[in-house]
Design a protein around this motif. Structure first.
Motif, PDB file in Angstrom:
ATOM      1  N   LEU A 180       0.869  -1.183   0.000  1.00 30.92           N
ATOM      2  CA  LEU A 180       0.000   0.000   0.000  1.00 30.92           C
ATOM      3  C   LEU A 180       0.904   1.231   0.000  1.00 30.92           C
ATOM      4  N   LEU A 181       0.923   1.919  -1.125  1.00 34.18           N
ATOM      5  CA  LEU A 181       1.888   3.005  -1.348  1.00 34.18           C
ATOM      6  C   LEU A 181       1.163   4.341  -1.244  1.00 34.18           C
ATOM      7  N   SER A 182       1.506   5.103  -0.205  1.00 33.44           N
ATOM      8  CA  SER A 182       0.725   6.319   0.040  1.00 33.44           C
ATOM      9  C   SER A 182       1.241   7.553  -0.670  1.00 33.44           C
ATOM     10  N   ILE A 185       6.622   9.121   3.213  1.00 34.07           N
ATOM     11  CA  ILE A 185       8.030   8.685   3.303  1.00 34.07           C
ATOM     12  C   ILE A 185       8.129   7.184   3.564  1.00 34.07           C
ATOM     13  N   ASP A 186       7.195   6.662   4.348  1.00 32.13           N
ATOM     14  CA  ASP A 186       7.383   5.318   4.887  1.00 32.13           C
ATOM     15  C   ASP A 186       7.100   4.180   3.913  1.00 32.13           C
ATOM     16  N   SER A 187       5.975   4.265   3.210  1.00 32.75           N
ATOM     17  CA  SER A 187       5.599   3.082   2.426  1.00 32.75           C
ATOM     18  C   SER A 187       6.571   2.752   1.288  1.00 32.75           C
ATOM     19  N   PHE A 206      -4.231   4.527  -3.143  1.00 31.38           N
ATOM     20  CA  PHE A 206      -5.626   4.975  -3.056  1.00 31.38           C
ATOM     21  C   PHE A 206      -5.671   6.492  -3.146  1.00 31.38           C
ATOM     22  N   ARG A 262      -8.570   2.517   6.569  1.00 30.82           N
ATOM     23  CA  ARG A 262      -7.532   1.486   6.415  1.00 30.82           C
ATOM     24  C   ARG A 262      -8.136   0.099   6.201  1.00 30.82           C
ATOM     25  N   THR A 283       2.532  -2.723   4.457  1.00 28.57           N
ATOM     26  CA  THR A 283       2.299  -1.294   4.712  1.00 28.57           C
ATOM     27  C   THR A 283       3.559  -0.674   5.313  1.00 28.57           C
ATOM     28  N   GLY A 284       3.554   0.649   5.366  1.00 28.95           N
ATOM     29  CA  GLY A 284       4.697   1.374   5.922  1.00 28.95           C
ATOM     30  C   GLY A 284       4.501   1.750   7.382  1.00 28.95           C
ATOM     31  N   GLN A 289       3.864   5.223  15.704  1.00 29.74           N
ATOM     32  CA  GLN A 289       4.439   6.432  15.102  1.00 29.74           C
ATOM     33  C   GLN A 289       3.406   7.559  15.080  1.00 29.74           C
ATOM     34  N   SER A 292      -2.912   6.414  14.561  1.00 22.73           N
ATOM     35  CA  SER A 292      -3.595   5.324  13.845  1.00 22.73           C
ATOM     36  C   SER A 292      -2.751   4.045  13.830  1.00 22.73           C
ATOM     37  N   GLN A 293      -1.544   4.130  14.342  1.00 25.83           N
ATOM     38  CA  GLN A 293      -0.653   2.963  14.281  1.00 25.83           C
ATOM     39  C   GLN A 293      -0.360   2.368  15.653  1.00 25.83           C
TER      40      GLN A 293
HETATM   41  P1  ATP Z   1       3.533   6.942   4.850  1.00 28.40           P
HETATM   42  O1  ATP Z   1       4.748   7.750   5.148  1.00 28.40           O
HETATM   43  O2  ATP Z   1       3.829   5.654   4.140  1.00 28.40           O
HETATM   44  O3  ATP Z   1       2.430   7.730   4.221  1.00 28.40           O
HETATM   45  P2  ATP Z   1       2.457   7.477   7.383  1.00 28.40           P
HETATM   46  O4  ATP Z   1       3.458   7.483   8.482  1.00 28.40           O
HETATM   47  O5  ATP Z   1       1.987   8.731   6.781  1.00 28.40           O
HETATM   48  O6  ATP Z   1       2.999   6.484   6.259  1.00 28.40           O
HETATM   49  P3  ATP Z   1      -0.260   6.645   7.562  1.00 28.40           P
HETATM   50  O7  ATP Z   1      -0.659   7.784   6.761  1.00 28.40           O
HETATM   51  O8  ATP Z   1      -0.933   6.324   8.846  1.00 28.40           O
HETATM   52  O9  ATP Z   1       1.256   6.633   7.953  1.00 28.40           O
HETATM   53  O10 ATP Z   1      -0.345   5.357   6.650  1.00 28.40           O
HETATM   54  C1  ATP Z   1       0.030   4.103   7.120  1.00 28.40           C
HETATM   55  C2  ATP Z   1       0.203   3.166   5.955  1.00 28.40           C
HETATM   56  O11 ATP Z   1      -1.054   2.975   5.296  1.00 28.40           O
HETATM   57  C3  ATP Z   1       1.124   3.707   4.896  1.00 28.40           C
HETATM   58  O12 ATP Z   1       2.469   3.451   5.186  1.00 28.40           O
HETATM   59  C4  ATP Z   1       0.638   2.987   3.678  1.00 28.40           C
HETATM   60  O13 ATP Z   1       1.176   1.681   3.611  1.00 28.40           O
HETATM   61  C5  ATP Z   1      -0.855   2.908   3.898  1.00 28.40           C
HETATM   62  N1  ATP Z   1      -1.541   4.041   3.259  1.00 28.40           N
HETATM   63  C6  ATP Z   1      -1.921   5.214   3.800  1.00 28.40           C
HETATM   64  N2  ATP Z   1      -2.510   6.012   2.893  1.00 28.40           N
HETATM   65  C7  ATP Z   1      -2.494   5.339   1.719  1.00 28.40           C
HETATM   66  C8  ATP Z   1      -2.915   5.621   0.384  1.00 28.40           C
HETATM   67  N3  ATP Z   1      -3.490   6.781   0.063  1.00 28.40           N
HETATM   68  N4  ATP Z   1      -2.733   4.681  -0.566  1.00 28.40           N
HETATM   69  C9  ATP Z   1      -2.128   3.514  -0.259  1.00 28.40           C
HETATM   70  N5  ATP Z   1      -1.695   3.197   0.967  1.00 28.40           N
HETATM   71  C10 ATP Z   1      -1.865   4.082   1.962  1.00 28.40           C
END
Ligand code: ATP
Ligand code: MG
Length: 390
Positions: A180-182, A185-187, A206, A262, A283-284, A289, A292-293
């Protein structure tokens, strides 16, 4: 004189009966990675893979490509000379001239037993030569410089300058996953860690376009393109999320929205993972952190799906994730501003200890299957390859 790159892998990781398969995969990946750089042949040696370089090779490019190939633990630039120790001596006298080292060892390997001298003979003869040439002393256990001499049939390979790479396993030896690629930075870092363990990972993003602009889509595309350096072929699935969000917003309390978002992502991703041959989601997330995590929310998210959900960054600190993101080249894209779907309509303080019973009650008010199916049917697919044909 022919030059080569000699690639060594972590032997421990490639032990046992799978080793030939792993090494063949590594060679195939190296062929792919070095396309168009001036590598003329990739062949398997005893405990190494060798790349033969053409005269006009683009060496910095070869180095970049080899160092980004998973399964490569370290590599060396090697010289190939005719099978006679005089040739090795004259090569060493040129190559060692401007180097300073106090201790060294010769590590000879005679893969071709027709060569009249044993490995020990070679070690002793060349050791004496290098001692006389440089004044350095032999140290077998902890030398400043290790000089490898591999007798491989009609020639001898000589190499010594060690360059380090990421190690890991050759891409393709582990099952496929879907990350799941947001766009954050993390995913992308999580996806990279999966590739590092040999898993080709499909990417799903998404987005809430047209409720928001298309900036997150563009970032996801840019990241997918960049990550292809490490897995050569990437599939990016762009999944519409606006309908799901609209339905969640009208019927659920703000505090539970992120967890519900999620859970829908997991359901949609899982369906698409099945269709694309992936057997786990990634997921990332990293523990606690953000709110929600938390452990409770992670458990509530997992409960929506059936596939394993892998979280390679679970124990990482944010600064550690950032270090990797910079190193692998995703950081600069990740920090570009975007309109992320998940920042839509969520409160500043979402629920910290999400309760699955509450989640079930809220979802009972939603047409879950219908929303999942229509998102799945409306995805768009983008494909990226690396290296791009020139
Ligand atoms: P990231 O840096 O990867 O956005 P984050 O620290 O912002 O992570 P969240 O926004 O809570 O954390 O998202 C947690 C994880 O949910 C993400 O790492 C990713 O794997 C997934 N995720 C979040 N938003 C999306 C998105 N729009 N599309 C796909 N995956 C998502
Ligand atoms: Mg994010």
């Amino acid at each position: 004189m022919d030059t080569h790159v000699i690639v060594r892998f972590h032997e421990a990781a490639l032990k046992g009966k799978n080793r030939p398969m792993f090494i063949r995969q590594l060679a195939q990946n190296l062929r792919r990675a070095t396309m168009g750089t001036g590598v003329t042949r990739v062949w398997l040696g005893h405990l190494f893979v060798a790349l033969r370089l053409s005269e006009g090779v683009d060496w910095p490019l070869v180095r970049e490509r080899v160092s980004q190939c998973f399964g490569v633990a370290k590599y060396y630039r090697a010289w190939q000379v005719p099978p006679d120790l005089d040739n090795v001596r004259s090569l060493l006298s040129g190559q060692l001239e401007h180097r300073t080292f106090d201790t060294f060892r010769i590590t000879a390997n005679r893969a071709d037993k027709r060569f009249p001298k044993t490995s020990l003979d070679i070690n002793i003869e060349l050791g004496a030569y290098v001692e006389a040439l440089t004044g350095a002393a032999v140290n077998l256990s902890n030398p400043d410089l290790e000089i490898f001499v591999d007798v491989i049939g009609k020639s001898i390979l000589v190499y010594f300058d060690e360059m380090k790479a990421y190690g890991g396993l050759p891409l393709g030896v582990s099952g496929q996953t879907m990350t799941l690629l947001s766009g954050g930075i993390d995913s992308p870092v999580a996806a990279w860690h999966m590739m590092k363990r040999g898993s080709p990972t499909h990417l799903i993003h998404f987005h809430s376009y047209p409720l928001v602009d298309s900036s997150s889509i563009e970032k996801a595309e840019e990241l997918a393109m960049h990550l292809s350096r490490y897995q050569y072929d990437s599939t990016l699935i762009l999944a519409p999320f606006a309908e799901v969000q609209k339905r969640i917003i009208v019927s659920t309390p703000k505090s539970y929205r992120v967890v519900l978002y999620r859970r829908f992502m997991v359901r949609i991703a899982e369906e698409l993972a099945r269709r694309h041959g992936a057997i786990a989601l990634v997921t990332g997330e990293s523990l606690a952190q953000v709110s929600s995590q938390t452990m409770e929310n992670i458990a509530a998210i997992d409960e929506a799906g059936q596939m394993p959900i892998l979280r390679p960054l679970i124990g990482f600190n944010k600064n550690e994730i950032i270090d990797v993101a910079r190193d692998i080249g995703t950081f600069d894209v990740s920090i570009l501003p975007d309109q992320d779907c998940c920042s839509l309509f969520v409160p500043a303080h979402p629920v910290i200890h999400g309760d699955v019973k509450v989640v079930h009650r809220l979802e009972a008010e939603l047409p879950v299957r219908e929303l999942v199916n229509s998102a799945v049917e409306e995805v768009k697919i983008r494909r990226f390859s690396f290296p791009t044909p020139s």
